[in-house]
Motif scaffolding. Structure first.
Motif, PDB file in Angstrom:
ATOM      1  N   ALA A 196      -6.821  -0.867  -9.799  1.00 13.74           N
ATOM      2  CA  ALA A 196      -7.553   0.522  -9.992  1.00 13.74           C
ATOM      3  C   ALA A 196      -7.150   1.463  -8.921  1.00 13.74           C
ATOM      4  O   ALA A 196      -7.189   2.739  -9.005  1.00 13.74           O
ATOM      5  N   LEU A 197      -6.450   1.079  -7.679  1.00 19.48           N
ATOM      6  CA  LEU A 197      -5.893   1.805  -6.890  1.00 19.48           C
ATOM      7  C   LEU A 197      -4.812   2.606  -7.322  1.00 19.48           C
ATOM      8  O   LEU A 197      -4.692   3.728  -6.856  1.00 19.48           O
ATOM      9  N   TYR A 198      -4.085   2.339  -8.462  1.00 15.51           N
ATOM     10  CA  TYR A 198      -2.973   3.005  -8.855  1.00 15.51           C
ATOM     11  C   TYR A 198      -3.292   4.152  -9.897  1.00 15.51           C
ATOM     12  O   TYR A 198      -2.843   5.154 -10.184  1.00 15.51           O
ATOM     13  N   VAL A 199      -4.913   4.161 -10.193  1.00 18.27           N
ATOM     14  CA  VAL A 199      -5.318   5.192 -11.065  1.00 18.27           C
ATOM     15  C   VAL A 199      -6.585   5.868 -10.290  1.00 18.27           C
ATOM     16  O   VAL A 199      -7.393   6.380 -11.023  1.00 18.27           O
ATOM     17  N   ARG A 200      -6.338   6.126  -9.072  1.00 15.85           N
ATOM     18  CA  ARG A 200      -7.514   6.860  -8.529  1.00 15.85           C
ATOM     19  C   ARG A 200      -7.208   8.357  -8.947  1.00 15.85           C
ATOM     20  O   ARG A 200      -6.121   8.457  -9.437  1.00 15.85           O
ATOM     21  N   PRO A 201      -8.046   9.292  -8.696  1.00 19.98           N
ATOM     22  CA  PRO A 201      -8.192  10.615  -9.244  1.00 19.98           C
ATOM     23  C   PRO A 201      -6.721  11.313  -8.806  1.00 19.98           C
ATOM     24  O   PRO A 201      -6.304  12.054  -9.573  1.00 19.98           O
ATOM     25  N   ASP A 202      -6.212  11.016  -7.633  1.00 17.29           N
ATOM     26  CA  ASP A 202      -5.091  11.879  -7.134  1.00 17.29           C
ATOM     27  C   ASP A 202      -3.601  10.955  -7.555  1.00 17.29           C
ATOM     28  O   ASP A 202      -2.715  11.443  -7.004  1.00 17.29           O
TER      29      ASP A 202
ATOM     30  N   ARG B 270       1.879  12.688  -8.993  1.00 15.84           N
ATOM     31  CA  ARG B 270       0.951  13.325  -9.690  1.00 15.84           C
ATOM     32  C   ARG B 270       0.838  14.742  -9.575  1.00 15.84           C
ATOM     33  O   ARG B 270       0.535  15.439 -10.227  1.00 15.84           O
ATOM     34  N   ARG B 271       1.175  15.005  -8.201  1.00 19.65           N
ATOM     35  CA  ARG B 271       1.205  16.561  -7.956  1.00 19.65           C
ATOM     36  C   ARG B 271       2.298  17.092  -8.874  1.00 19.65           C
ATOM     37  O   ARG B 271       1.987  18.320  -9.212  1.00 19.65           O
ATOM     38  N   LEU B 272       3.338  16.480  -8.663  1.00 15.11           N
ATOM     39  CA  LEU B 272       4.269  17.047  -9.820  1.00 15.11           C
ATOM     40  C   LEU B 272       3.943  17.065 -11.341  1.00 15.11           C
ATOM     41  O   LEU B 272       4.173  18.274 -12.022  1.00 15.11           O
ATOM     42  N   LEU B 273       3.303  16.061 -11.764  1.00 13.52           N
ATOM     43  CA  LEU B 273       3.004  16.088 -13.223  1.00 13.52           C
ATOM     44  C   LEU B 273       1.930  17.348 -13.366  1.00 13.52           C
ATOM     45  O   LEU B 273       2.018  17.882 -14.334  1.00 13.52           O
ATOM     46  N   ASP B 274       1.056  17.246 -12.623  1.00 14.56           N
ATOM     47  CA  ASP B 274      -0.066  18.352 -12.411  1.00 14.56           C
ATOM     48  C   ASP B 274       0.467  19.761 -12.428  1.00 14.56           C
ATOM     49  O   ASP B 274      -0.022  20.768 -13.101  1.00 14.56           O
ATOM     50  N   SER B 275       1.883  19.941 -11.953  1.00 15.61           N
ATOM     51  CA  SER B 275       2.453  21.112 -11.802  1.00 15.61           C
ATOM     52  C   SER B 275       2.965  21.655 -13.196  1.00 15.61           C
ATOM     53  O   SER B 275       3.407  23.107 -13.461  1.00 15.61           O
ATOM     54  N   TYR B 276       2.847  20.867 -14.375  1.00 17.10           N
ATOM     55  CA  TYR B 276       3.500  21.118 -15.647  1.00 17.10           C
ATOM     56  C   TYR B 276       2.302  21.438 -16.496  1.00 17.10           C
ATOM     57  O   TYR B 276       1.190  20.919 -16.373  1.00 17.10           O
ATOM     58  N   PRO B 277       2.305  22.258 -17.573  1.00 12.71           N
ATOM     59  CA  PRO B 277       1.339  22.478 -18.494  1.00 12.71           C
ATOM     60  C   PRO B 277       1.136  21.321 -19.501  1.00 12.71           C
ATOM     61  O   PRO B 277       2.261  20.733 -19.554  1.00 12.71           O
ATOM     62  N   GLY B 278       0.258  21.130 -20.243  1.00 12.66           N
ATOM     63  CA  GLY B 278       0.128  20.391 -21.252  1.00 12.66           C
ATOM     64  C   GLY B 278      -0.207  18.948 -20.983  1.00 12.66           C
ATOM     65  O   GLY B 278      -0.208  17.954 -21.850  1.00 12.66           O
ATOM     66  N   GLU B 279      -0.668  18.490 -19.746  1.00 13.48           N
ATOM     67  CA  GLU B 279      -1.261  17.403 -19.504  1.00 13.48           C
ATOM     68  C   GLU B 279      -0.424  16.245 -19.727  1.00 13.48           C
ATOM     69  O   GLU B 279      -0.438  15.375 -20.246  1.00 13.48           O
ATOM     70  N   ARG B 280       0.748  16.247 -18.696  1.00 13.14           N
ATOM     71  CA  ARG B 280       1.914  15.319 -18.645  1.00 13.14           C
ATOM     72  C   ARG B 280       1.015  14.125 -17.786  1.00 13.14           C
ATOM     73  O   ARG B 280       0.312  14.238 -16.969  1.00 13.14           O
ATOM     74  N   VAL B 281       1.454  12.927 -18.036  1.00 13.76           N
ATOM     75  CA  VAL B 281       0.716  11.692 -17.646  1.00 13.76           C
ATOM     76  C   VAL B 281       1.947  10.639 -16.856  1.00 13.76           C
ATOM     77  O   VAL B 281       3.078  10.795 -17.113  1.00 13.76           O
ATOM     78  N   GLY B 282       1.436   9.951 -16.140  1.00 13.10           N
ATOM     79  CA  GLY B 282       2.071   8.860 -15.512  1.00 13.10           C
ATOM     80  C   GLY B 282       1.306   7.614 -15.798  1.00 13.10           C
ATOM     81  O   GLY B 282       0.132   7.452 -15.574  1.00 13.10           O
TER      82      GLY B 282
ATOM     83  N   ASP C 155       0.834  -1.222  -0.084  1.00 12.97           N
ATOM     84  CA  ASP C 155      -0.155   0.007   0.201  1.00 12.97           C
ATOM     85  C   ASP C 155       0.702   1.186  -0.078  1.00 12.97           C
ATOM     86  O   ASP C 155       0.278   2.250  -0.449  1.00 12.97           O
ATOM     87  N   GLY C 156       1.913   1.229   0.548  1.00 17.78           N
ATOM     88  CA  GLY C 156       2.883   2.368   0.801  1.00 17.78           C
ATOM     89  C   GLY C 156       3.525   3.017  -0.590  1.00 17.78           C
ATOM     90  O   GLY C 156       3.612   4.327  -0.939  1.00 17.78           O
ATOM     91  N   VAL C 157       3.176   2.156  -1.858  1.00 17.48           N
ATOM     92  CA  VAL C 157       3.614   2.686  -3.113  1.00 17.48           C
ATOM     93  C   VAL C 157       2.522   3.851  -3.728  1.00 17.48           C
ATOM     94  O   VAL C 157       2.920   4.725  -4.105  1.00 17.48           O
ATOM     95  N   HIS C 158       1.516   3.896  -2.876  1.00 23.04           N
ATOM     96  CA  HIS C 158       0.422   4.873  -3.551  1.00 23.04           C
ATOM     97  C   HIS C 158       0.706   6.423  -3.045  1.00 23.04           C
ATOM     98  O   HIS C 158       0.542   7.332  -3.515  1.00 23.04           O
ATOM     99  N   GLU C 159       1.376   6.421  -1.817  1.00 22.70           N
ATOM    100  CA  GLU C 159       1.854   7.913  -1.432  1.00 22.70           C
ATOM    101  C   GLU C 159       2.963   8.257  -2.469  1.00 22.70           C
ATOM    102  O   GLU C 159       2.978   9.541  -2.501  1.00 22.70           O
ATOM    103  N   ILE C 160       3.835   7.708  -2.950  1.00 19.91           N
ATOM    104  CA  ILE C 160       4.888   7.951  -4.022  1.00 19.91           C
ATOM    105  C   ILE C 160       4.004   8.246  -5.156  1.00 19.91           C
ATOM    106  O   ILE C 160       4.520   9.455  -5.742  1.00 19.91           O
ATOM    107  N   HIS C 161       2.989   7.679  -5.529  1.00 17.13           N
ATOM    108  CA  HIS C 161       2.439   8.046  -6.983  1.00 17.13           C
ATOM    109  C   HIS C 161       1.371   9.258  -6.627  1.00 17.13           C
ATOM    110  O   HIS C 161       1.529   9.934  -7.604  1.00 17.13           O
ATOM    111  N   ARG C 162       1.140   9.557  -5.499  1.00 18.40           N
ATOM    112  CA  ARG C 162       0.346  10.784  -5.249  1.00 18.40           C
ATOM    113  C   ARG C 162       1.336  11.950  -5.610  1.00 18.40           C
ATOM    114  O   ARG C 162       0.998  13.073  -5.947  1.00 18.40           O
ATOM    115  N   ALA C 163       2.645  11.906  -4.950  1.00 15.06           N
ATOM    116  CA  ALA C 163       3.542  12.810  -4.799  1.00 15.06           C
ATOM    117  C   ALA C 163       3.741  13.266  -6.453  1.00 15.06           C
ATOM    118  O   ALA C 163       4.148  14.085  -6.907  1.00 15.06           O
TER     119      ALA C 163
END
Length: 547
Positions: free
Chosen positions: A297-303, A272-284, A262-270
């Protein structure tokens, strides 16, 4: 009346810069083409594909009709595992070019309307990475070793590994180090090859370093990252024993203390915040093996991340019932978190699906049908280089040319990954079939001339033209891409579903099947026979119908 719906005249393709149908971000409906860098196109004659070769072939991908390109690792690496052992995340390996070549590739792709996703490898580094060299040179228990998982061994003299974990490639997941005086020392964890020591993501320095690496490539202009082993970065506290052998077979079947914690999800949330800080819809995009669609599906929750590979679909057996179950479970899981579903049939780690589906004419027929099925399903699709040519797995490579580390560690993965990595044929009557001015790092089979891009281009019955037509229609038909689908009644062994303006039918039974004509046929993998209002759909065939 027999009607051949081979794509003799390809529909006009939408500009690659135009979004495919669907709502929300570009990735929700995108078709993403995977380039295995060393096997796509060689520009300098050393027999190994490179970034300049890819850039020169980008017009082919734009014409094919894909929306983005995913590049496997091209970073500085000793190449112990095809570049997935990274020594420097900010440098291009000289095998593939230099940083200016990466910059040129991204710029040219954007000019053609293609987005670029690069592979990032955060679970482990190369044993030649500066951090790991410093760890080996440092003292036991020192700060340099806290970036990795170093542990004393078990047994009276520490001669046994710290736990019973096995490498995915076979053998123990631990290798013992030697002290400066030559005596045996601590052990380090490597869930893959010994040349790929696992990073300790509990270490803040590791997290900060990868945030910096991601920014480096985002600043260069890449549109996102495919995250290698996204399920493996966090290990269970205390590194407990599993108590079972043949652990590689458990991956994706159950939660393991080294995968899908479960701890991997904290990393992916961080991230996602980084990706969202860039313009142009950067994705992970997560390469995540999980035991259920719900856990995936837990890996692709909205955040969290934008996409996760759907390996349940990739590993599904040929057959309507099994396929429908996987499709339903996949759509339900991603719908529960508002994410798009992804579909993939092949990649650089598995036997090509033309061969998995039986090989020969039957395997190719099924592969073509599966491609139309995949491209009609809601969500995003991934195409592995060469599948649009109908390439089979190369199953007879001599042992002396193989490079897959799993091949040399016989109790892990099956060791057959080299067979799907053979360089693809572009033109000509003999190897290397236009791959480059020299040879190719893995030998190409005799007989691939008829499968080359040049040989198939313009042939209305070729697999290449089938993909081109399907991708063009995917852009043109508003009901394809992300959105809803509805299952329709169909005979046993047949899948039938509707999308807005389209019906897709797939016959997986061992004989042709008759059914009412659901609409106007626009694309089919085999010739259809009509009698009045009934159509006979051949064995292992798929049809798109406009309604």
């Amino acid at each position: 009346m027999t009607q051949d719906l081979a794509p003799s005249v390809r529909p006009a393709a939408a500009s690659p810069s135009e979004p495919v149908s669907g709502t929300g971000g570009w990735w929700r409906s995108a078709v993403i083409y995977q380039v295995y860098v060393r096997s796509f196109a060689d520009s300098d004659g050393d027999g190994i594909g490179d970034l300049r070769g890819i850039r020169e072939r980008l017009p082919y991908l734009a014409e094919l009709g894909v929306d983005a390109v995913w590049l496997t690792p091209f970073f500085a690496s000793p190449q112990a595992d095809g570049g997935y052992d990274v020594a420097d995340y900010r440098a291009v390996d000289p095998l593939f070019g230099d940083l200016s070549d990466a910059d040129d590739l991204v710029r040219e792709a954007h000019r053609l309307g293609l987005r670029v996703i690069v592979d990032i490898v955060p679970n482990h580094t190369s044993d030649q990475h500066a951090w790991f060299r410093a760890a080996l040179a440092g003292r036991e228990g020192g700060p340099e070793r806290e970036r990795y998982h170093f542990r004393p061994g078990r047994g009276a003299a520490g001669e046994l590994p710290p736990n019973d974990w096995e490498s995915v490639f076979g053998g123990p997941a631990w290798t013992r180090t030697a002290r400066a005086d030559g005596t045996p020392g601590e052990w380090y964890l490597h869930l893959f090859a010994p040349e790929q020591p696992d990073l300790n993501w509990e270490n803040q320095e590791v997290r900060e370093e990868f945030e910096s690496v991601l920014r480096f490539w985002l600043d260069l202009g890449v549109d996102g990252f495919r995250i290698d082993v996204a399920h493996g970065m966090v290990k269970a506290a205390g590194l407990p024993d599993i108590g079972l052998s043949e652990q590689a077979k458990l991956i994706g079947a159950q939660v393991l203390p080294f995968f899908d914690q479960d701890g991997v999800h904290e990393i992916h949330r961080a991230w996602r915040r980084l990706l969202d800080s860039y313009p142009g819809e950067r994705v992970g995009v997560a390469e995540a093996w999980a035991p259920t669609s719900e856990r995936l599906a837990l890996y692709v929750r909205p955040d969290e991340l934008h996409q996760a590979f759907n390996f349940q679909f990739l590993t599904c057996d040929w057959g309507a019932a099994a396929m429908r179950t996987v499709i339903d479970e996949s759509l339900a899981a991603t719908r529960s978190v508002g994410a798009p579903t992804t579909w993939v049939l092949s990649n650089h780690d598995v036997v090509r699906h033309t061969t998995r589906y039986g090989g020969g004419e039957r395997g190719l027929a099924r592969a073509r049908a599966a491609a139309l099925l995949m491209l009609a399903l809601p969500g995003s699709a991934y195409v592995y280089q060469g599948e649009e040519l109908g390439l089979p797995e190369v199953v007879d490579l001599p042992d002396e040319v193989r490079q897959d580390p799993a091949f040399f560690r016989g109790d892990g993965q099956d060791g057959t990954r080299d067979g799907c990595r053979v360089p693809i044929p572009w033109s000509g009557e003999e190897a290397p079939y236009g791959f480059g001015p020299g040879g190719s790092w893995l030998p190409q089979p005799e007989g691939w001339a008829e499968l080359s891009v040049a040989a198939q281009s313009g042939d209305p019955r070729s697999t290449l033209e089938l993909y081109r037509s399907a991708l063009a229609l995917r852009h043109e038909l508003p009901g394809l891409g992300d959105g809803e689908m509805t299952w329709l009644e169909a005979p046993e062994g047949v899948l039938a579903f509707s999308r807005p303006g389209l019906v897709c039918t797939l016959n997986t039974r061992g004989e042709e099947v008759g059914m009412p004509v659901p609409g106007r046929p626009v694309l089919a993998t085999s010739a259809l026979e009509f009698t009045g209002g009934t159509v006979r759909i051949p064995v292992d065939s798929c049809v798109w119908w406009a309604v």
